[in-house]
Design a protein around this motif. Structure first.
Motif, PDB file in Angstrom:
ATOM      1  N   ARG A  15     103.535 -37.032 155.634  1.00 30.73           N
ATOM      2  CA  ARG A  15     103.057 -35.642 155.666  1.00 30.73           C
ATOM      3  C   ARG A  15     103.540 -34.949 156.946  1.00 30.73           C
ATOM      4  O   ARG A  15     104.042 -33.832 156.910  1.00 30.73           O
ATOM      5  CB  ARG A  15     101.524 -35.610 155.575  1.00 30.73           C
ATOM      6  CG  ARG A  15     100.889 -34.294 155.918  1.00 30.73           C
ATOM      7  CD  ARG A  15     101.014 -33.286 154.798  1.00 30.73           C
ATOM      8  NE  ARG A  15     100.284 -32.067 155.145  1.00 30.73           N
ATOM      9  CZ  ARG A  15     100.724 -30.861 154.888  1.00 30.73           C
ATOM     10  NH1 ARG A  15     101.855 -30.683 154.240  1.00 30.73           N
ATOM     11  NH2 ARG A  15     100.036 -29.813 155.244  1.00 30.73           N
ATOM     12  N   VAL A  16     103.384 -35.615 158.080  1.00 30.49           N
ATOM     13  CA  VAL A  16     103.798 -35.029 159.359  1.00 30.49           C
ATOM     14  C   VAL A  16     105.314 -34.829 159.372  1.00 30.49           C
ATOM     15  O   VAL A  16     105.804 -33.781 159.797  1.00 30.49           O
ATOM     16  CB  VAL A  16     103.321 -35.890 160.544  1.00 30.49           C
ATOM     17  CG1 VAL A  16     103.825 -35.325 161.862  1.00 30.49           C
ATOM     18  CG2 VAL A  16     101.790 -35.982 160.541  1.00 30.49           C
ATOM     19  N   CYS A 137      99.113 -30.032 159.551  1.00 31.19           N
ATOM     20  CA  CYS A 137      99.105 -31.302 158.816  1.00 31.19           C
ATOM     21  C   CYS A 137      97.729 -31.712 158.338  1.00 31.19           C
ATOM     22  O   CYS A 137      97.616 -32.399 157.329  1.00 31.19           O
ATOM     23  CB  CYS A 137      99.699 -32.401 159.686  1.00 31.19           C
ATOM     24  SG  CYS A 137     101.466 -32.186 159.996  1.00 31.19           S
TER      25      CYS A 137
END
Length: 140
Positions: A15-16, A137
């Motif tokens: 995700r990051v 995030c």
């Protein structure tokens, strides 16, 4: 001159990585970037370039020199007398969290004077970027 900011984010590395490498959307989550434009299509890989405009700094073209999806990338920008390297590291922790390390290192004949003049601004921008990345995030 070297500047570093570290933050923990409640999201996984993938995700990051997705948020961090979507460079053109950086202005949506950090006020330290006025505009960002990739100079070629496709994923962010070694050789990829982007043009960033930041308040109070000259527009810079950054070229990716290292990429290790989903754990980070490094890019370099050059100006007369100064070479700047930006590292973006994503370190997995437990329970779906990561530590993000943002580092900016300047070298060259004018690195000292430039670092002394703009050091506070650069440090503030790194803090803004880390906090903005964390918020982006962790959003559902």
């Amino acid at each position: 001159m070297r500047f570093e900011v570290v933050t923990e984010i409640g999201a996984d590395a993938e995700r990051v990585w997705a948020v961090l490498t979507d460079v053109e959307r950086w202005p949506e989550w950090t006020a330290s970037v006025r505009s960002a434009r990739r100079l070629e299509p496709g994923p962010l890989t070694v050789g990829s370039t982007a043009r960033l405009e930041q308040p109070r700094l000259r527009t810079a073209v950054w070229r990716v020199v290292e990429a290790e999806p989903p754990y980070g990338f490094a890019w370099v920008s050059r100006a007369p007398g100064v070479r700047t390297r930006g590292d973006h590291r994503i370190v997995p922790l437990t329970e779906g969290r990561v530590r993000v390390e943002l580092t900016l290192e300047q070298s060259g004949l004018l690195a000292g004077p430039v670092g002394r003049r703009y050091g506070g601004l650069v440090r503030g921008y790194l803090e803004m970027e880390a906090e903005g990345l964390r918020r982006r995030c962790e959003r559902s």
